[in-house]
Design an enzyme around this catalytic site. Structure first.
Site, PDB file in Angstrom:
ATOM      1  N   GLY A 100       0.831  -1.209   0.000  1.00  0.00           N
ATOM      2  CA  GLY A 100       0.000   0.000   0.000  1.00  0.00           C
ATOM      3  C   GLY A 100       0.861   1.253   0.000  1.00  0.00           C
ATOM      4  N   SER A 199       0.643  11.107  12.486  1.00  0.00           N
ATOM      5  CA  SER A 199       0.994   9.747  12.042  1.00  0.00           C
ATOM      6  C   SER A 199       2.500   9.780  11.743  1.00  0.00           C
ATOM      7  CB  SER A 199       0.205   9.365  10.783  1.00  0.00           C
ATOM      8  OG  SER A 199       0.482  10.271   9.740  1.00  0.00           O
ATOM      9  N   ASP A 320       0.186  -0.746  13.118  1.00  0.00           N
ATOM     10  CA  ASP A 320       0.615  -2.036  12.564  1.00  0.00           C
ATOM     11  C   ASP A 320       0.862  -3.087  13.646  1.00  0.00           C
ATOM     12  OD1 ASP A 320       0.461  -0.997  10.021  1.00  0.00           O
ATOM     13  OD2 ASP A 320       2.595  -0.536   9.882  1.00  0.00           O
ATOM     14  N   ARG A 393       1.701  -9.532   8.943  1.00  0.00           N
ATOM     15  CA  ARG A 393       1.701  -9.257  10.380  1.00  0.00           C
ATOM     16  C   ARG A 393       0.836 -10.264  11.145  1.00  0.00           C
ATOM     17  NH1 ARG A 393       5.065  -4.985  10.383  1.00  0.00           N
ATOM     18  NH2 ARG A 393       4.674  -3.422   8.808  1.00  0.00           N
TER      19      ARG A 393
HETATM   20  C1  S3P Z   1       2.968   3.351   6.365  1.00  0.00           C
HETATM   21  C2  S3P Z   1       1.881   3.926   6.936  1.00  0.00           C
HETATM   22  C3  S3P Z   1       0.808   3.192   7.620  1.00  0.00           C
HETATM   23  C4  S3P Z   1       1.221   1.760   7.942  1.00  0.00           C
HETATM   24  C5  S3P Z   1       1.955   1.101   6.804  1.00  0.00           C
HETATM   25  C6  S3P Z   1       3.194   1.898   6.421  1.00  0.00           C
HETATM   26  C7  S3P Z   1       3.953   4.217   5.691  1.00  0.00           C
HETATM   27  O1  S3P Z   1      -0.338   3.192   6.799  1.00  0.00           O
HETATM   28  O2  S3P Z   1       0.092   0.999   8.289  1.00  0.00           O
HETATM   29  O3  S3P Z   1       2.355  -0.216   7.165  1.00  0.00           O
HETATM   30  O4  S3P Z   1       5.090   3.780   5.449  1.00  0.00           O
HETATM   31  O5  S3P Z   1       3.617   5.368   5.384  1.00  0.00           O
HETATM   32  P1  S3P Z   1      -1.355   4.453   6.810  1.00  0.00           P
HETATM   33  O6  S3P Z   1      -0.537   5.655   6.662  1.00  0.00           O
HETATM   34  O7  S3P Z   1      -2.278   4.285   5.651  1.00  0.00           O
HETATM   35  O8  S3P Z   1      -2.063   4.348   8.130  1.00  0.00           O
END
Ligand code: S3P
Length: 436
Positions: A100, A199, A320, A393
């Site tokens: 993602g 975040s 995570d 995970r």
């Molecule tokens: C990540 C952000 C998180 C996390 C993913 C890695 C990143 O997702 O869950 O494993 O590297 O930016 P979200 O930003 O969509 O919450």
């Protein structure tokens, strides 16, 4: 091929956490866009997700070479930046695999190119919501098509001119903010993002140290279009990988583990906050700075854990880690309630559904809610054969359950751990936990 994990009598030793996945993605992508030369990235994440990013940047015309790292150190990458305007039209569809992060960060770059590109991934990735990046990018002027009314991959980027955006983010997502900041680098005008909560901030740190004009006001981020300078990155160990060992040691009856080289960026240390709340015996030693990121060694021992409530702003800082926290909560003293974690429903699997369902079949009294779960404590995890829902995970959480349960736990599809942590089962073996 399945693996069966049995609890070793004691759980002791030193572990080196592999290179951080989030930092590794960013180190390759951002240096590919830099104007001024060649970057060295050391201790690159060994996971398949970061290889997907590396391959996509190569397919976009970036010269990347890889050398094996030393003892217990990840590979080194050399990345020759092509500048913000220097990527070339890929000859084929770009495949982000399970990642993602690759998809959403790349969306922010591909949206503003002068060429056409198509981005897809595996079965899981094709179910993950992409409207959250497509909508604001479209407001910036991008032309993006995709399945399900432009909300699911494969995504087609027609390229074109972007203008800055003033955007109130609906979710606290590092992937979303990184996507929009990358788009904003070459957009016309300022990009301003309001985050609902903090975040992970690796993008802000790395872009700023590469010379981007990025300011933070409270939770708002303000970016001027900027060129990037190359930087070398020594990737810190991944706290999300280290978290598995922290939980194993805290829950095992005779344990002491030292996990070396763990990135302890405060936007990632929700797991340490949770473990402290749970009464875990955890200590940080040798705290230091590595390439603009705080790093420490983490020592953790057998603990009398208690149940806690996790909610609100702590949740994005440990998002995570929740599948493995659910394992610890099952054996802790007292109930654990997890709220405000609806984002778990759109991860590599629906992690509320997958965690609740496997723990329930292992005899745990656990209930899923719309935005989290309620786990009764003081329980024993039964043995048996479980599947990982094709989620790295989940597979590793099952492995940790095997290290602490009185009964052997078989994982029917362990290979998926390689998405972030290919050495995970080998480390379990070295700790005395793997049967076959
Ligand atoms: C990540 C952000 C998180 C996390 C993913 C890695 C990143 O997702 O869950 O494993 O590297 O930016 P979200 O930003 O969509 O919450």
């Amino acid at each position: 091929m399945s693996v069966t994990i049995t609890r070793p009598r004691s759980l002791r030793g030193e572990i080196i956490s592999p290179g951080d996945k989030s930092v590794s993605h960013r180190a390759v992508i951002f240096n590919s866009l830099s104007d001024s030369g060649t970057a060295q990235i050391t201790n690159f994440s060994p996971g398949a997700d970061c290889s997907s990013t590396e391959q996509i940047m190569s397919a976009l015309g970036v010269e990347i070479t890889r050398e094996p790292g030393g003892n217990a150190v990840g590979d080194s990458l050399t990345v020759k930046g092509v500048g913000l305007q220097g990527l070339v039209e890929p000859a084929d569809i770009l495949d982000a695999g399970n990642s993602g992060t690759t998809t959403r960060l790349l969306a922010g770059i591909l949206a503003g190119q002068s060429f056409l590109s198509v981005l897809t991934g595996d079965q899981s990735l094709k179910t993950r919501p992409m409207g959250r990046v497509v909508n604001p990018l479209t407001n910036m002027g991008a032309k993006i098509s995709g399945r399900a009314n432009n909300t699911l991959a494969p995504l087609i980027f027609h390229g074109g001119y972007l203008k800055g955006i003033n955007y109130k983010m609906p979710v606290a997502s590092a992937q979303l903010k990184s996507c929009l900041l990358l788009a904003g680098l070459r957009a016309d005008g300022i990009t301003r993002l309001s985050q609902p909560a903090e975040s992970r901030d690796h993008t802000e740190r790395m872009l700023s140290s590469m010379g981007a004009e990025l300011k933070k006001e409270g939770l708002d981020l303000i970016l001027q279009p900027s060129e990037l300078e190359t930087i070398d990155v020594e990737v810190p160990g991944d706290i999300s990988s280290a978290a598995f060992w922290m939980i194993a040691a805290a829950c095992h009856p005779d344990a002491e583990l030292l996990i070396r080289n763990v990135g302890v960026n405060p936007t990632r240390t929700g797991i340490l906050t949770a473990l402290n709340m749970m009464n875990a015996q955890v200590e940080l030693t040798d705290e230091r700075q590595v390439a603009g990121e705080p790093v420490a060694d983490v020592l953790i021992r057998t603990s009398d854990l208690k149940g806690i409530e996790l909610s609100g702003e702590t949740v994005p800082l440990l998002i995570d880690e929740i599948p493995v926290i659910a394992v610890a909560a099952s054996v802790a003293d007292g109930e654990t309630v997890i709220k405000d974690a609806q984002e778990l429903r759109v991860k590599e699997s629906d992690r509320i559904e997958s965690s609740v369902s496997w723990l329930r079949s292992a005899g745990i009294n656990i209930e899923g809610t719309a935005d989290g779960m309620i786990i009764e404590g003081n329980q024993k995890i039964n043995g048996g054969c479980f599947q990982s829902y094709d989620d790295h995970r989940l597979a590793m959480s099952l492995g940790i359950a095997g290290l602490i349960s009185e009964h052997p736990i078989t994982i029917s599809d362990p290979d998926v751990a390689a998405i972030s942590y290919p050495g995970f089962w080998q480390t379990i073996r070295e700790l005395g936990g793997l049967v076959g």
